[in-house]
Design a protein around this motif. Structure first.
Motif, short mmCIF file in Angstrom:
data_model
loop_
_atom_site.label_atom_id
_atom_site.label_comp_id
_atom_site.label_asym_id
_atom_site.label_seq_id
_atom_site.Cartn_x
_atom_site.Cartn_y
_atom_site.Cartn_z
N ASN A 79 0.88 5.18 -1.14
CA ASN A 79 0.82 5.23 -2.60
C ASN A 79 -0.63 5.29 -3.06
OD1 ASN A 79 3.63 4.75 -2.65
ND2 ASN A 79 3.29 2.54 -2.55
N ARG A 80 -0.84 6.03 -4.13
CA ARG A 80 -2.14 6.02 -4.80
C ARG A 80 -1.98 5.17 -6.06
NH1 ARG A 80 -5.15 11.21 -7.56
NH2 ARG A 80 -7.12 10.18 -8.12
N ILE A 81 -2.62 4.02 -6.08
CA ILE A 81 -2.47 3.06 -7.17
C ILE A 81 -3.69 3.16 -8.08
CG2 ILE A 81 -2.39 0.60 -7.73
CD1 ILE A 81 -0.84 0.17 -5.17
N MET A 82 -3.42 3.25 -9.39
CA MET A 82 -4.49 3.32 -10.39
C MET A 82 -4.31 2.19 -11.39
SD MET A 82 -4.22 7.44 -10.55
CE MET A 82 -2.67 7.31 -9.65
N VAL A 83 -5.24 1.23 -11.39
CA VAL A 83 -5.15 0.04 -12.23
C VAL A 83 -6.16 0.18 -13.37
CG1 VAL A 83 -5.23 -2.48 -12.31
CG2 VAL A 83 -4.52 -1.32 -10.20
N ASN A 84 -5.68 0.07 -14.60
CA ASN A 84 -6.55 0.20 -15.76
C ASN A 84 -7.53 -0.97 -15.86
OD1 ASN A 84 -5.27 2.58 -16.64
ND2 ASN A 84 -3.69 1.41 -17.73
N PRO A 85 -8.69 -0.77 -16.51
CA PRO A 85 -9.66 -1.86 -16.66
C PRO A 85 -9.03 -3.09 -17.32
CG PRO A 85 -10.65 0.23 -17.30
CD PRO A 85 -9.20 0.51 -17.07
N GLY A 86 -9.30 -4.25 -16.70
CA GLY A 86 -8.82 -5.51 -17.24
C GLY A 86 -7.36 -5.83 -16.92
N GLU A 87 -6.68 -4.95 -16.19
CA GLU A 87 -5.26 -5.16 -15.90
C GLU A 87 -5.07 -5.64 -14.46
OE1 GLU A 87 -3.25 -5.13 -18.30
OE2 GLU A 87 -4.45 -4.07 -19.80
N ALA A 88 -3.83 -6.07 -14.14
CA ALA A 88 -3.55 -6.62 -12.82
C ALA A 88 -2.07 -6.45 -12.49
CB ALA A 88 -3.92 -8.10 -12.78
N ILE A 89 -1.77 -6.20 -11.23
CA ILE A 89 -0.37 -6.24 -10.80
C ILE A 89 0.05 -7.71 -10.74
CG2 ILE A 89 -0.70 -4.13 -9.46
CD1 ILE A 89 -0.45 -5.83 -6.91
N SER A 90 1.35 -7.94 -10.64
CA SER A 90 1.84 -9.32 -10.62
C SER A 90 1.42 -10.04 -9.34
CB SER A 90 3.36 -9.34 -10.74
OG SER A 90 3.95 -8.59 -9.69
N LEU A 91 1.31 -11.37 -9.42
CA LEU A 91 1.15 -12.20 -8.22
C LEU A 91 2.49 -12.18 -7.51
CD1 LEU A 91 -0.89 -14.11 -6.76
CD2 LEU A 91 0.26 -15.99 -7.97
N GLN A 92 2.54 -11.68 -6.27
CA GLN A 92 3.82 -11.39 -5.62
C GLN A 92 3.75 -11.56 -4.12
OE1 GLN A 92 3.90 -6.64 -5.11
NE2 GLN A 92 3.54 -7.24 -7.26
N MET A 93 4.92 -11.42 -3.49
CA MET A 93 5.02 -11.43 -2.03
C MET A 93 6.19 -10.55 -1.61
SD MET A 93 6.97 -14.96 -0.99
CE MET A 93 7.44 -14.20 0.56
N HIS A 94 6.22 -10.22 -0.32
CA HIS A 94 7.29 -9.39 0.23
C HIS A 94 7.81 -10.03 1.52
CE1 HIS A 94 5.60 -6.51 -2.54
NE2 HIS A 94 4.46 -6.51 -1.88
N HIS A 95 9.12 -9.92 1.74
CA HIS A 95 9.74 -10.48 2.95
C HIS A 95 9.81 -9.47 4.10
CE1 HIS A 95 10.89 -14.27 1.21
NE2 HIS A 95 11.57 -13.69 0.24
N HIS A 96 9.65 -8.17 3.78
CA HIS A 96 9.95 -7.16 4.80
C HIS A 96 8.84 -6.15 5.03
CE1 HIS A 96 14.09 -8.60 4.81
NE2 HIS A 96 14.08 -8.54 3.49
N ARG A 97 7.73 -6.24 4.33
CA ARG A 97 6.71 -5.22 4.52
C ARG A 97 5.30 -5.80 4.46
NH1 ARG A 97 8.03 -2.96 -1.23
NH2 ARG A 97 6.21 -3.52 -2.50
N THR A 98 4.39 -5.11 5.16
CA THR A 98 2.96 -5.39 5.04
C THR A 98 2.34 -4.35 4.14
OG1 THR A 98 2.35 -3.99 6.92
CG2 THR A 98 2.95 -6.28 7.41
#
Length: 470
Positions: free
Chosen positions: A380-399
């Motif tokens: 994936n190519r992820i583009m995060v806008n200035p001052g923004e953030a993805i959620s604090l998260q975790m995954h059970h099945h992937r790195t």
């Protein structure tokens, strides 16, 4: 002062593959450098209006907020529909919301997916309508027909409202006719196309809705009594709104009221209901081709060609629509564009993602382009806008492995928080809590490699989120 109420619901399946369920046509740049929603708002520049109210589906809320933010029109002015219930309830929500704040403005109701080429004439029509709306009339705008169109409803003009005035009482609304009937309507000179644009006072609309459809009004009132709001959105109670009848403003109010007035509008209007309609209102070269993107044409005539990334080369073709996106290509004769809906029906029936979303997905923090999708890994190519953030998260099945392409990333993994810059990377093991943030002033771009036995969205376990998605 006018209150613009912009209806931004709908899926726009006839403009597939550019329009998808999660990214319909009103959010696309089809006719200018701005999206159709943005163009609808900017078209009001030069008219004395307040900040617009936009009504949209909950699934589109962050896209609407971002597009309004880009044109400096975001100010807690988005009403979210948990389910679609047509235009009469949507307009009622806007009217009830403004009346609850102690106001009774003249509302200018517009659709977010129309094209109007002559903005000056549009402004003149708005000004012509205002005295009638202020005097308790319910005004609709009738499009002066350019031909016997069978895809629109029609409005029959009655007696003029005043000597020498172009405004007239509405005699009747009629359904979409067959070709022979439409031809008769146009030849009579008494009929307009029904544009779906309206003007009236908020309280006046609610009075007429209570008279003719009190069930719709009651359901909308209950929906707003149990609503929730945050800094940008006004949410309504899902159960109450889902009980509301699905009804258009035409059926619920305009066909029943005795105070309907029609203002003629001849301003290069189109509801862009198909690729051929978009070709008709687009700029064309000397061979009649409307072209967007990287193309090479030889001996091609009267085509509509739109390409997202790849070069399209067309030789010896006529009357075609060719549309390329990152994950699909459409080729159809311009006379058969109404059959595009058959493609969408096939994709939906076979549960293919192409009917619902693009390869590039908009998120509240930015967007994600799914470059490669395989059974055990994604890129994936992820583009995060200035001052923004993805959620604090975790995954059970992937790195996950993140590589910074540009900008500065603030990364949280477990108990650690650190910065990464261009060409630096980090690894997120299975089960580790993590977050990606953009603390800088420019776009953060990251390549994300996901690897594991299961890569579905439901393996995102959100612990904390700025956007209320936990």
């Amino acid at each position: 002062m006018l209150l613009p109420v912009i209806m931004a619901g709908g899926t726009g399946s006839r403009l597939w593959p550019m329009s998808r369920e999660l990214h319909p046509k009103q959010f696309l740049r089809l006719h200018s450098l701005h999206s159709m929603l943005q163009e609808t708002v900017k078209r009001l520049d030069g008219v004395d209006v307040s900040e617009p109210v936009v009504i949209c589906n909950e699934e589109h809320r962050f896209m609407v907020a971002e597009q309004l933010r880009q044109i400096n029109k975001l100010s807690k002015n988005i009403i979210l529909e948990p389910v679609g219930r047509n235009t009469a309830p949507a307009i009622a929500l806007a009217a009830l919301n403004t009346v609850a704040q102690g106001h009774d403005p003249i509302m200018l109701v517009l659709a977010a997916d129309h094209i109007i080429n002559d903005v000056e004439i549009f402004h003149e029509a708005i000004l012509a309508a205002m005295p009638y709306a202020a005097d308790r009339s319910l005004v609709t705008f009738g499009i002066v027909p350019t031909g016997p169109e069978t895809g629109y409803g029609y409005i029959q003009r009655g007696a003029p409202c005043a000597a020498g005035s172009s405004a007239a009482a509405v005699r009747r609304f009629v359904e979409k006719p067959d070709l022979a009937v439409a031809q008769g309507y146009v030849e009579s000179g008494e009929y307009y196309w029904n544009s779906g644009m309206f003007m009236f006072r908020a309280q006046r609309y609610l009075e007429e809705l209570e008279k003719f459809r009190p069930d719709i009004l009651d359901a909308c009132k209950r929906s707003l009594n149990n609503n929730e709001s945050d800094k940008n959105f006004i949410s309504v109670d899902k159960a109450s709104f889902a009980s509301c009848p699905d009804e258009s403003i035409d059926y619920a109010v305009m066909e029943n009221t005795r105070d309907a007035v029609v203002i003629p509008l001849d301003a290069g209007w189109s509801d862009v209901g198909s690729w051929s309609a978009l070709w008709e209102v687009s700029k064309k070269d000397v061979s009649g081709n409307a072209v967007t993107g990287d193309t090479f044409l030889h001996d091609a005539h009267n085509c509509y060609i739109n390409t997202d990334e790849k070069l399209i080369a067309a030789v010896g073709v006529d009357n075609l629509v060719i549309v390329n996106t990152k994950d699909a290509v459409l080729v159809v004769d311009k006379s058969r564009v109404q059959d595009v809906k058959k493609i969408v029906e096939f994709l939906k029936k076979n549960d293919r993602s192409e009917y619902r979303r693009h390869r590039e997905i908009y998120r509240p923090w930015g967007r994600c382009d799914i470059v490669v999708a395989e059974k055990r890994f994604n890129v994936n190519r992820i583009m995060v806008n200035p001052g923004e953030a993805i959620s604090l998260q975790m995954h059970h099945h992937r790195t996950e492995h993140w590589v910074v392409l540009s900008g500065t990333a603030r990364v949280t993994t477990g108990e650690q928080t650190f910065l990464l810059t261009e060409n630096q990377s980090t690894f997120i093991p299975i089960g580790v809590i993590h977050r990606l943030e953009n603390p800088g002033n420019i776009l953060l771009e990251v390549i994300e490699i996901q690897s594991g036995s299961y890569l579905g969205e439901d393996d995102i376990i959100r612990i904390e989120d700025h956007y209320g998605r936990c």
